[in-house]
Design a protein around this motif. Structure first.
Motif, mmCIF file in Angstrom:
data_model
loop_
_atom_site.group_PDB
_atom_site.id
_atom_site.type_symbol
_atom_site.label_atom_id
_atom_site.label_comp_id
_atom_site.label_asym_id
_atom_site.label_seq_id
_atom_site.Cartn_x
_atom_site.Cartn_y
_atom_site.Cartn_z
ATOM 1 N N LEU A 131 0.830 -1.208 0.000
ATOM 2 C CA LEU A 131 0.000 0.000 0.000
ATOM 3 C C LEU A 131 0.860 1.252 0.000
ATOM 4 O O LEU A 131 0.561 2.230 -0.715
ATOM 5 N N CYS A 132 1.941 1.230 0.774
ATOM 6 C CA CYS A 132 2.837 2.381 0.818
ATOM 7 C C CYS A 132 3.583 2.550 -0.504
ATOM 8 O O CYS A 132 3.741 3.666 -1.006
ATOM 9 N N MET A 133 4.040 1.461 -1.079
ATOM 10 C CA MET A 133 4.713 1.525 -2.381
ATOM 11 C C MET A 133 3.777 2.083 -3.442
ATOM 12 O O MET A 133 4.162 2.925 -4.262
ATOM 13 N N LYS A 134 2.534 1.630 -3.406
ATOM 14 C CA LYS A 134 1.547 2.122 -4.374
ATOM 15 C C LYS A 134 1.295 3.610 -4.181
ATOM 16 O O LYS A 134 1.056 4.338 -5.150
ATOM 17 N N TRP A 135 1.338 4.064 -2.933
ATOM 18 C CA TRP A 135 1.121 5.491 -2.672
ATOM 19 C C TRP A 135 2.180 6.321 -3.388
ATOM 20 O O TRP A 135 1.862 7.354 -4.002
ATOM 21 N N PHE A 136 3.434 5.897 -3.314
ATOM 22 C CA PHE A 136 4.502 6.649 -3.976
ATOM 23 C C PHE A 136 4.397 6.567 -5.495
ATOM 24 O O PHE A 136 4.762 7.517 -6.199
ATOM 25 N N LEU A 137 3.925 5.445 -6.020
ATOM 26 C CA LEU A 137 3.897 5.233 -7.478
ATOM 27 C C LEU A 137 2.619 5.754 -8.132
ATOM 28 O O LEU A 137 2.590 5.939 -9.361
ATOM 29 N N LYS A 138 1.571 5.965 -7.363
ATOM 30 C CA LYS A 138 0.264 6.300 -7.932
ATOM 31 C C LYS A 138 0.361 7.471 -8.903
ATOM 32 O O LYS A 138 0.923 8.518 -8.598
ATOM 33 N N ALA A 139 -0.201 7.270 -10.094
ATOM 34 C CA ALA A 139 -0.114 8.278 -11.158
ATOM 35 C C ALA A 139 -1.502 8.722 -11.593
ATOM 36 O O ALA A 139 -2.487 7.995 -11.437
ATOM 37 N N ASN A 140 -1.551 9.923 -12.156
ATOM 38 C CA ASN A 140 -2.811 10.397 -12.740
ATOM 39 C C ASN A 140 -2.935 9.891 -14.177
ATOM 40 O O ASN A 140 -2.106 9.101 -14.646
ATOM 41 N N THR A 141 -3.933 10.337 -14.885
ATOM 42 C CA THR A 141 -4.178 9.829 -16.238
ATOM 43 C C THR A 141 -3.095 10.241 -17.232
ATOM 44 O O THR A 141 -2.998 9.671 -18.315
ATOM 45 N N ASN A 142 -2.276 11.212 -16.858
ATOM 46 C CA ASN A 142 -1.157 11.619 -17.704
ATOM 47 C C ASN A 142 0.123 10.852 -17.374
ATOM 48 O O ASN A 142 1.162 11.072 -18.008
ATOM 49 N N GLY A 143 0.040 9.991 -16.378
ATOM 50 C CA GLY A 143 1.215 9.226 -15.977
ATOM 51 C C GLY A 143 2.098 9.925 -14.967
ATOM 52 O O GLY A 143 3.184 9.432 -14.641
ATOM 53 N N ASP A 144 1.648 11.076 -14.441
ATOM 54 C CA ASP A 144 2.451 11.825 -13.472
ATOM 55 C C ASP A 144 2.215 11.303 -12.055
ATOM 56 O O ASP A 144 1.060 11.169 -11.617
ATOM 57 N N ALA A 145 3.295 11.013 -11.351
ATOM 58 C CA ALA A 145 3.202 10.516 -9.973
ATOM 59 C C ALA A 145 3.028 11.699 -9.026
ATOM 60 O O ALA A 145 3.996 12.214 -8.452
ATOM 61 N N GLU A 146 1.803 12.136 -8.855
ATOM 62 C CA GLU A 146 1.534 13.350 -8.080
ATOM 63 C C GLU A 146 1.878 13.184 -6.602
ATOM 64 O O GLU A 146 2.343 14.130 -5.965
ATOM 65 N N ASN A 147 1.641 12.010 -6.035
ATOM 66 C CA ASN A 147 1.986 11.805 -4.623
ATOM 67 C C ASN A 147 3.475 11.977 -4.395
ATOM 68 O O ASN A 147 3.898 12.568 -3.398
ATOM 69 N N MET A 148 4.284 11.453 -5.322
ATOM 70 C CA MET A 148 5.732 11.560 -5.190
ATOM 71 C C MET A 148 6.162 13.021 -5.256
ATOM 72 O O MET A 148 7.006 13.468 -4.466
ATOM 73 N N VAL A 237 -1.456 0.923 -10.123
ATOM 74 C CA VAL A 237 -1.684 2.329 -9.764
ATOM 75 C C VAL A 237 -1.101 3.334 -10.756
ATOM 76 O O VAL A 237 -1.322 4.535 -10.616
ATOM 77 N N ALA A 238 -0.394 2.851 -11.762
ATOM 78 C CA ALA A 238 0.270 3.804 -12.655
ATOM 79 C C ALA A 238 0.262 3.361 -14.121
ATOM 80 O O ALA A 238 -0.350 4.016 -14.969
ATOM 81 N N VAL A 242 -1.592 4.474 -18.739
ATOM 82 C CA VAL A 242 -0.936 5.043 -19.917
ATOM 83 C C VAL A 242 -0.482 3.979 -20.904
ATOM 84 O O VAL A 242 0.002 4.309 -21.995
ATOM 85 N N CYS A 243 -0.623 2.707 -20.550
ATOM 86 C CA CYS A 243 -0.123 1.621 -21.397
ATOM 87 C C CYS A 243 -0.967 1.466 -22.654
ATOM 88 O O CYS A 243 -2.192 1.361 -22.586
ATOM 89 N N THR A 244 -0.316 1.463 -23.799
ATOM 90 C CA THR A 244 -0.995 1.245 -25.078
ATOM 91 C C THR A 244 -0.144 0.327 -25.944
ATOM 92 O O THR A 244 1.068 0.320 -25.859
#
Length: 246
Positions: A131-148, A237-238, A242-244
């Protein structure tokens, strides 16, 4: 030279090397009960803080694997923050001071997310680590890791020595309209001295570790991972945002 010849892991190791005596000094009773640690923990803590890869996910995985760490997280934070102060005020080592500060803040975030000092006592489950790792990696729809990025901003603000040139550099990078630096790239620059982000062909897309095996995303073929754990955490979470297919 190594940072400019593609050997960023070598440059990182050189920039973060320090003597084991830094933590051995906390094994003597003179430091007081709050900072007193065992010689075994001092050894493990030195190995942890000497990691050439300071990515939060990598550090969390190291903590999870080390049984001596988890019961002593609060004391480790005290030691890291005390050493942060000593390195800046007494040794004039701005880089190591900054590194101790960031590592302490990462552990504090783990303690916060896992309710370490309240609901769950002094234990942290595998799911709480994820859960903590996911918190740091979590990205928005643009792929930006806002939490980090927010974590880096908050951690810079909490650093007590405003005259540290690394602090000033970090603030400039994150606030200048002339750059597109995100929190992770600023964090890695400040702690390793490497000015460019690692190549996805050589480093894990989740924890930034140098690849020994190559688990490539089967859909986009653009990102690789060091193992299945990193692949699954990052996907959830990330990367799936963005994967295509090529």
């Amino acid at each position: 030279m190594a940072a400019f010849t593609g050997q960023s892991h070598v440059a990182s190791y050189i920039s973060v090397f320090f003597s084991p005596e830094v933590f051995n000094s906390y094994t003597h009773s003179q430091v007081g009960e709050k900072l007193l640690i065992s010689s075994q923990l001092a050894y493990v803590l030195h190995s942890f803080a000497s990691s050439y890869n300071p990515h939060p996910v990598k550090l969390l995985r190291l903590i999870e694997q080390e049984s001596l760490f988890i019961p002593s997280l609060e004391k480790i934070v005290f030691v890291l923050e005390r050493e942060r102060d000593k390195q800046f005020q007494e040794s004039c080592n701005e880089i190591l001071s900054f590194k101790m500060h960031f590592f302490a803040q990462i552990i504090k975030k783990l303690m916060q997310i896992s309710n370490y000092d309240s609901t769950h006592g002094r234990s942290i489950s595998a799911e709480q680590f994820k859960l903590c790792m996911k918190w740091f990696l979590k990205a928005n729809t643009n792929g930006d890791a806002e939490n980090m990025t927010n974590f880096v901003k908050v951690t810079l603000k909490a650093y007590p020595f405003t005259q540290n040139e690394l602090l000033q550099k970090g603030v400039r990078l994150l606030t200048s309209g002339d750059t597109n630096e995100d929190g992770l790239s600023v964090y890695l620059q400040l702690l390793t001295g490497v000015m460019t982000m690692p190549s996805p062909e050589q480093y894990c897309g989740a924890c930034n570790d140098r690849l020994q095996q190559h688990l490539r995303c089967s859909q986009c073929k653009q990102i690789q991972y060091c193992d299945v754990t990193c692949q699954r955490i990052h996907w959830s979470v990330a990367h799936k945002k963005v994967c295509t297919a090529p």
